[in-house]
Scaffold this active site. Sequence first.
Site, short mmCIF file in Angstrom:
data_model
loop_
_atom_site.label_atom_id
_atom_site.label_comp_id
_atom_site.label_asym_id
_atom_site.label_seq_id
_atom_site.Cartn_x
_atom_site.Cartn_y
_atom_site.Cartn_z
N GLN A 19 0.83 -1.20 0.00
CA GLN A 19 0.00 0.00 0.00
C GLN A 19 0.87 1.25 0.00
O GLN A 19 1.70 1.45 0.89
CB GLN A 19 -0.92 0.01 1.22
CG GLN A 19 -1.97 -1.08 1.23
CD GLN A 19 -1.53 -2.33 1.98
OE1 GLN A 19 -0.33 -2.60 2.11
NE2 GLN A 19 -2.49 -3.10 2.47
N GLN A 78 -0.21 -0.33 -5.69
CA GLN A 78 -1.33 -0.71 -4.83
C GLN A 78 -1.87 0.51 -4.09
O GLN A 78 -1.11 1.30 -3.54
CB GLN A 78 -0.90 -1.78 -3.82
CG GLN A 78 -2.04 -2.29 -2.94
CD GLN A 78 -1.66 -3.51 -2.11
OE1 GLN A 78 -0.61 -4.11 -2.32
NE2 GLN A 78 -2.52 -3.88 -1.18
N ASP A 79 -3.21 0.67 -4.12
CA ASP A 79 -3.89 1.76 -3.41
C ASP A 79 -3.48 3.14 -3.92
O ASP A 79 -3.18 4.05 -3.13
CB ASP A 79 -3.62 1.66 -1.89
CG ASP A 79 -4.29 0.46 -1.25
OD1 ASP A 79 -4.91 -0.33 -1.98
OD2 ASP A 79 -4.19 0.31 -0.03
N ASP A 104 -6.34 -2.90 -6.01
CA ASP A 104 -7.26 -2.00 -5.30
C ASP A 104 -6.92 -0.53 -5.55
O ASP A 104 -6.96 0.29 -4.64
CB ASP A 104 -7.22 -2.28 -3.78
CG ASP A 104 -7.45 -3.73 -3.43
OD1 ASP A 104 -8.11 -4.44 -4.21
OD2 ASP A 104 -6.97 -4.16 -2.36
N ARG A 142 -13.19 -5.87 -5.85
CA ARG A 142 -13.50 -6.84 -4.80
C ARG A 142 -14.02 -6.10 -3.58
O ARG A 142 -13.73 -4.91 -3.39
CB ARG A 142 -12.27 -7.68 -4.45
CG ARG A 142 -11.06 -6.88 -3.97
CD ARG A 142 -9.92 -7.80 -3.58
NE ARG A 142 -8.72 -7.08 -3.18
CZ ARG A 142 -7.69 -7.63 -2.54
NH1 ARG A 142 -7.72 -8.92 -2.23
NH2 ARG A 142 -6.63 -6.93 -2.21
#
Length: 584
Positions: A377, A399-400, A421, A489
């Site tokens: 993250q 990520q993120d 994500d 998700r």
Amino acid sequence: MVGSEQYTTSKRTQRFRFTVLASVLIVGAVIFLAIGSSKNDKEREEHVVSKGLRRWKKTSNVLKDACSSTLHPELCVSSIASYGGLSSKADHMEIVESAVRVGIGAVEKAKAHVRRLSRPGLDFRQRGALKDCMEMFDDTLEELQDTLTDLQNATFMSLPKYADDLKTLLSGAITNQYTCLDGFHLCKGHLRQDLNAELLNISHLVSNSLAMVCNFSQQANLALGNADSLSDRRRRLLSNDFMSSDDHGFPSWMSAGDRRLLQTPAQNINANAVVAKDGSGSYTTISAAVAAAPEKSTSRYVIHIKKGVYQENVDIPKNKHNLMFIGDGKDVTVVTANRNVVDGYTTFHSATAAVTGKGFVARDMTFKNTAGPTKHQAVALRVGSDLSAFLRCTFEGYQDTLYVHSLRQFYRECDVYGTVDFVFGNAAVVLQNCNIMARKPSANQKIMYTAQGREDPNQNTGISIQNCRLSATSDLVAAKSSFQVYLGRPWKQYSRTVILQSHLDDLIHPAGWHEWDGNFALSTLYYGEYMNRGPGAATANRVKWGGHRVITSSSEANQFTVNQFLQGDSWLPATGVQYTAGFT
């Protein structure tokens, strides 16, 4: 001499006996008084309780009725009853105000608890998680105080006028508690366990306030007979007159000043402050310009950020309202940093730029986190700014990447790059006419475009992706057979994401969506797809979850357009950012 000694001894014996007797009498008196006092205290306590019960008998039916629409009705009744302060003729508005005050008290208590936990000897990660919580508590207190102000200005019948703002504030206040808890997921020790029950209690208390606002505003609308008038208003907003545009493509309702601002080259804008790496402006760093900006400005404060790579972490705090960043172009004005969770930061504080000041607007610049795919993250931009908008900006990470944390947000003609994500959070957010591009991740990683975090079914939050292109960067295209790519998700129990009228490239897995953990949230989530196109848009082999739907009703899909989901017509014109109110 013998007689004298006997006399002295006798006197001493008498004194001793007298002292003992006096002590016994004193102790007896104290015990008697204590018993009497205790009896009186008990009688007074019973009287107060009896009086309170008599008072609550008069309001209990109203209270139970008000709490019946909540997710936690027993907590609702008990917390408001124990708080007190309600009149014997309390109505629904007074009850919901009391519910909010109960929440404020619980937040203040939790804040004091976190201060006590912030002891010497904690490591960097633990201190960071507690810092997140303190920031979340401050934000929550402000949101609950603003909620109280709106409620005090409203009546039951005028509540629908305030409902959108109230739902936004209370939804944000709930989100904050889970953000605090999420900060401890990599921490050692028992800090999360120490706070878990207290934070869940706060979220449930605020959830009760939110449920009552939703219920009461709906009742007021029905009483006013607004069902038809609301439909008429929505039809008018989507009419040709409202959607018409000028020769430059800007909506007809946009002010002349806003149109000029969007059409004027950055170097010709009369900015309030100029940031330039070469020293030709007022400041050489973005952070310095933000620090010098006025607090809670009611008018637009423009900061022109000239071309250059600004290596800094930028924070636009809660007290900086109506700031506008204007770059020289998303390819040339870049703010970059590399904080990440592997190096000990929480996801929340890994952001290269973080915005919480209300009414923020940015155009023509890039926000980048260069930590890389192995650092997990690592946020490029985090936004908890209500009524914020971004035009022609780029958000680049892995990520993120883009943390749409809370409140109402709008993105137009932006580019978002990431792997896992990479559009996530719990705002009410619309991304319109954007390019959302998956890039090559680390080995064995699955790519998820979204991870939406709605925790409560009454929250007015979700990710709406309209008329965008979901595709891949060239490095992933060359290796796409090695990676599975999904639309999203469910990060939280009531995760909500819709994809409308967008182009989906062939890298999208036929199932479309992926589980978070087993059957978690598969029946409570809301994932919708409507009139999408491209080789990845076929829905025949999509997941069969209870919460997934291929939307066939335009009225259902229309709930997630800018006007209905963000109340965009009430605030976006003032930002100067072009938008489509309904469907293209």
